[in-house]
Design a protein around this motif. Structure first.
Motif, short mmCIF file in Angstrom:
data_model
loop_
_atom_site.label_atom_id
_atom_site.label_comp_id
_atom_site.label_asym_id
_atom_site.label_seq_id
_atom_site.Cartn_x
_atom_site.Cartn_y
_atom_site.Cartn_z
N TYR A 101 0.82 -1.21 0.00
CA TYR A 101 0.00 0.00 0.00
C TYR A 101 0.85 1.26 0.00
O TYR A 101 0.36 2.36 -0.26
CB TYR A 101 -0.92 0.02 1.23
CG TYR A 101 -0.16 -0.16 2.53
CD1 TYR A 101 0.42 0.91 3.19
CD2 TYR A 101 0.00 -1.43 3.08
CE1 TYR A 101 1.15 0.73 4.36
CE2 TYR A 101 0.71 -1.63 4.25
CZ TYR A 101 1.28 -0.54 4.88
OH TYR A 101 2.01 -0.73 6.03
N GLY A 159 -0.90 -6.27 4.02
CA GLY A 159 -1.71 -5.07 4.10
C GLY A 159 -1.35 -4.22 5.29
O GLY A 159 -0.50 -4.58 6.12
N GLN A 168 -2.09 -12.12 0.72
CA GLN A 168 -3.51 -12.28 0.45
C GLN A 168 -3.91 -11.56 -0.84
O GLN A 168 -3.29 -10.56 -1.21
CB GLN A 168 -4.34 -11.74 1.62
CG GLN A 168 -4.09 -12.46 2.93
CD GLN A 168 -4.40 -13.95 2.83
OE1 GLN A 168 -5.48 -14.34 2.39
NE2 GLN A 168 -3.44 -14.78 3.23
N TYR A 171 -5.79 -6.85 -1.14
CA TYR A 171 -5.88 -6.06 0.09
C TYR A 171 -6.65 -4.78 -0.22
O TYR A 171 -6.37 -4.08 -1.20
CB TYR A 171 -4.49 -5.69 0.61
CG TYR A 171 -3.69 -6.84 1.14
CD1 TYR A 171 -3.96 -7.41 2.38
CD2 TYR A 171 -2.60 -7.34 0.42
CE1 TYR A 171 -3.20 -8.46 2.88
CE2 TYR A 171 -1.83 -8.38 0.90
CZ TYR A 171 -2.14 -8.93 2.14
OH TYR A 171 -1.38 -9.97 2.62
N SER A 218 -11.16 -6.62 4.62
CA SER A 218 -9.82 -6.05 4.47
C SER A 218 -9.03 -6.69 3.33
O SER A 218 -8.07 -6.10 2.84
CB SER A 218 -9.03 -6.17 5.77
OG SER A 218 -8.89 -7.55 6.14
N ASN A 219 -9.42 -7.88 2.91
CA ASN A 219 -8.80 -8.52 1.74
C ASN A 219 -9.72 -9.64 1.28
O ASN A 219 -10.72 -9.97 1.94
CB ASN A 219 -7.38 -9.03 2.04
CG ASN A 219 -7.35 -10.14 3.07
OD1 ASN A 219 -7.84 -11.25 2.83
ND2 ASN A 219 -6.80 -9.85 4.25
N GLY A 223 -10.01 -11.91 4.88
CA GLY A 223 -10.77 -10.75 5.34
C GLY A 223 -12.00 -11.09 6.15
O GLY A 223 -12.26 -10.48 7.20
N ASP A 234 -8.44 -0.96 8.17
CA ASP A 234 -8.16 -0.62 6.77
C ASP A 234 -9.37 -0.07 6.04
O ASP A 234 -9.24 0.69 5.08
CB ASP A 234 -7.65 -1.86 6.02
CG ASP A 234 -6.25 -2.26 6.44
OD1 ASP A 234 -5.72 -1.66 7.40
OD2 ASP A 234 -5.68 -3.17 5.80
#
Length: 415
Positions: A101, A159, A168, A171, A218-219, A223, A234
């Motif tokens: 990110y 992430g 993963q 993200y 979140s992913n 997630g 996130d």
């Protein structure tokens, strides 16, 4: 802000001059404080950060190619004081060092600093190459799925919520970072073949992360399992770190409503790392006074700061003191209550949580104006002065000002 200067050797470690915890600066943490440099007119410091990072651009490109085997620039988890080219040989020390990110945050810092420096030659030399590098990285990892959406997966990766697992798919923080970098790339004319515009038009894989509760996971891997056990929220990143347009989408608004259900221990209340700072800043950006007051009250309830409000801790309960990352987020949350430009317009006193008299002065904004004013119980007046020729939105109309011109604006009038 005393932990930052214009010596040209980069940002501050997460606890600033206190020296607690980590000896290296984290680009993400620096980004949590960077807006304060701009708000308060310390443009030279922000400018030196970008010049420092840009001076290591070639090394960062080689670092990105070696770690991810991709084009462009991805900032390391922590930034070296020396060359980036041979950094983390033979490999990074742990799995947290693959933050895919970070490039979006680089693009945001570069763009916002360029706006404030207001020098086209400086922008071409220092900011645009970094924005181009961030966009190039995300373009290189983007793949169109059978669902017609663009997915962003690369190995190794992690992430912003480090507890969400390594490597993963999709993200959420990567999607937000990619979208932000892509928008800036188009703005600066960095999409000659139109591929970035095609990705944005087709849409990124947000829908693949949408839960039955109306917010994003979140992913796309862990997630669903990690929801309510996350270390960091996130899902509110587009309210806190990277602005994506004039309004929040439905899942982002829902994420703010459910912020205390996203992360582990928040309802106690207890916050890990910068989570509490993200909560209150998201409430300021949502212009929700009741939510802001709740988040503010929970700072002391969670032992997130000392009783005299001198320092914020790295996490609830004490431990590492003078965590200037959270200082930066909460300082932004205070400033955003009186002046906000997050939604691509000038909002005056949009979220003041205190009764009585509030005064603010010389707040320098990305819209090309500085703002000073006073408010008493929700009503008052502000003076808006252009620091460059500018056109911006104020309430429901556009305002155009020449450099040095000023207007007086009533606060508390119907919008």
């Amino acid at each position: 802000l005393c932990s930052h200067n214009d010596d040209g050797i980069g940002g501050s470690p997460p606890t600033g001059l206190a020296g607690n915890g980590w000896p290296f600066p984290f680009p993400f943490d620096s980004g949590c404080r960077h807006p304060l440099l701009l708000w308060t007119g310390r443009i030279d410091v922000a400018r030196k950060w970008l010049e420092f990072w840009s001076s290591r651009r070639e090394g960062l490109q080689k670092y990105t190619r070696r770690i991810w085997n991709r084009d462009g620039i991805m900032l390391p988890h922590v930034f070296p004081y020396g060359s980036a080219e041979d950094y983390h040989l033979p490999q990074p020390p742990n799995e947290c060092y693959y933050p895919v990110y970070n490039a979006g945050h680089l693009a945001r810092i570069a763009h916002q600093t360029a706006v404030m420096v207001n020098d086209p030659e400086w922008t071409r030399t220092y900011a645009i190459p970094l924005i181009a590098g961030a966009a190039s990285f995300y373009k290189d990892i983007a793949r169109k799925g059978d669902d017609g959406l663009w997915h962003f997966t690369v190995v190794p990766s992690i992430g912003l919520d480090e507890d969400g697992g390594l490597n993963q798919p999709d993200y959420l923080c990567t999607l937000v970072s990619a979208e932000y970098a892509f928008r800036r790339a188009i703005e600066y004319g960095l999409d000659p073949d139109g591929r970035i515009a095609t990705i944005l038009r087709d849409d990124l894989a947000y829908k693949a992360l949408l839960s039955d509760r109306g917010l994003y996971f979140s992913n796309h891997g862990t997630g669903a399992k990690d929801f309510s056990h996350q270390k960091h929220p996130d899902q509110i990143g587009a309210l806190v770190h990277l602005p994506l347009g004039p309004a929040a989408d439905g899942p982002t608004r829902r994420s703010h409503e459910l912020r205390y259900e996203i992360t582990a221990g928040a309802n106690k209340p207890s916050f890990i790392g910068h989570t509490g700072g993200e909560f209150i800043l998201s409430s300021a950006r949502m212009q929700n006074v009741a939510a802001w007051r709740k988040d503010w009250a929970n700072i002391q309830r969670s032992h997130y700061a000392d009783p005299d409000w001198i320092q914020f801790y790295e996490s609830s309960g004490g431990g590492l003191s003078y965590y200037v990352t959270t200082h930066g987020l909460i300082a932004q949350a205070i400033l955003e209550t009186v002046v906000s430009t997050w939604w691509e317009r000038l909002d005056l006193a949009p979220c003041i949580p205190w009764p009585g008299h509030v005064r603010f002065g010389n707040l320098r904004t990305l819209l090309g104006v500085t703002v000073s004013g006073e408010v008493t119980d929700g009503h008052g007046r502000a003076v808006v002065v252009a620091w460059k020729d500018t056109t911006f939105r104020l309430r429901d109309h556009q305002v155009t000002l020449k450099k040095g011109k000023r207007i007086s604006v009533e606060i508390g009038q119907p919008r």
